[in-house]
Design a protein around this motif. Structure first.
Motif: not given
Ligand code: ZN
Ligand code: DX5
Length: 221
Positions: A34, A36, A67, A69, A176
């Motif tokens: 994963h 971020d 992911h 953001m 998450d």
């Molecule tokens: Zn995340």
């Protein structure tokens, strides 16, 4: 026995030695990696860009779960797809044209994910069920690793589970934030099929043992 996808977040890894940190979770039995990505706008910190995904891609054959953001995620899809992402997840709150963005992720050859902050209702997913491969429910407000699980999100996991089942969707339901040995049974019991674990893996001395413990606890949920 429930099989759960364990996706350690490299946000909590030692950035000075990412190759070693990626290989360690790979050898230790993770399912996904994963990643971020934070842009300093959608959330305050700035973390990882597509150049880092490209750099770590050769060091694991596991699914690269990116992911985003970030504000304006449309501008990032192509670069992260080219860098080697397998799944690209965008935030509903950052997308003006969410359906189009999800379709563009699929067109780039990746699985398309949509993420909801803790304060965003699950009902917002109803209109994009047809183009979603993954739903990512944030169980902390995004921006930082090591925060505590927000228990109010457990009901949202159950709601999303029902919505996916009713739609006949086989999309992953990923959770998450604050997932650890204490909270994983609650998360999986509510219907999650994938969990992100940052500090619960990388802040432990033995990553393989930490993941094995999470897997055992998930299986009994
Ligand atoms: Zn995340
Ligand atoms: C939070 C990130 C998470 C975070 C999880 O904004 O999206 O992936 O790193 O960290 P833990 O598992 O420590 O809560």
């Amino acid at each position: 026995m429930k099989e759960i996808i364990i996706a350690p977040s490299i946000l909590s890894a030692d950035f000075s030695n990412l190759e070693k940190e990626i290989r360690a979770i790979d050898d230790g039995g993770c399912d996904w990696v994963h990643v971020d990505v934070m842009d300093g706008q959608f959330v305050p910190p700035i973390t990882i860009g597509d150049n880092i995904v490209k750099a770590i891609r050769p060091h694991t054959a596991k699914v690269m779960d990116v992911h985003l953001m970030v504000q304006n995620p449309d501008r990032q899809v192509e670069a992260f797809a080219k860098a080697g992402a397998d799944i690209i997840t965008v935030h509903q709150e950052a997308c003006i044209h969410l359906e189009r963005t999800l379709q563009s992720i699929r067109e780039a050859g990746c699985k398309a994910g949509v993420s909801l902050n803790p304060g965003t209702p699950v009902s917002t997913l109803a209109s994009v069920m047809h183009c979603v491969d993954l739903v990512l429910l944030m169980s902390v407000n995004p921006g930082y690793g090591g925060q505590s699980y927000i228990h109010a999100v457990t009901d949202k996991i159950a709601q999303a589970r029902r919505m996916l089942d009713d739609a006949g969707s086989s999309a992953w339901l990923e959770v998450d934030g604050g997932v650890n040995a204490t909270t994983i049974a609650e998360v999986v019991g509510a219907g999650a099929t994938a969990v992100v674990a940052g500090s619960a893996v990388y802040n432990k001395p033995d990553y393989a043992a930490a993941m094995a413990e999470l897997r055992t606890l998930a299986a009994s949920a």
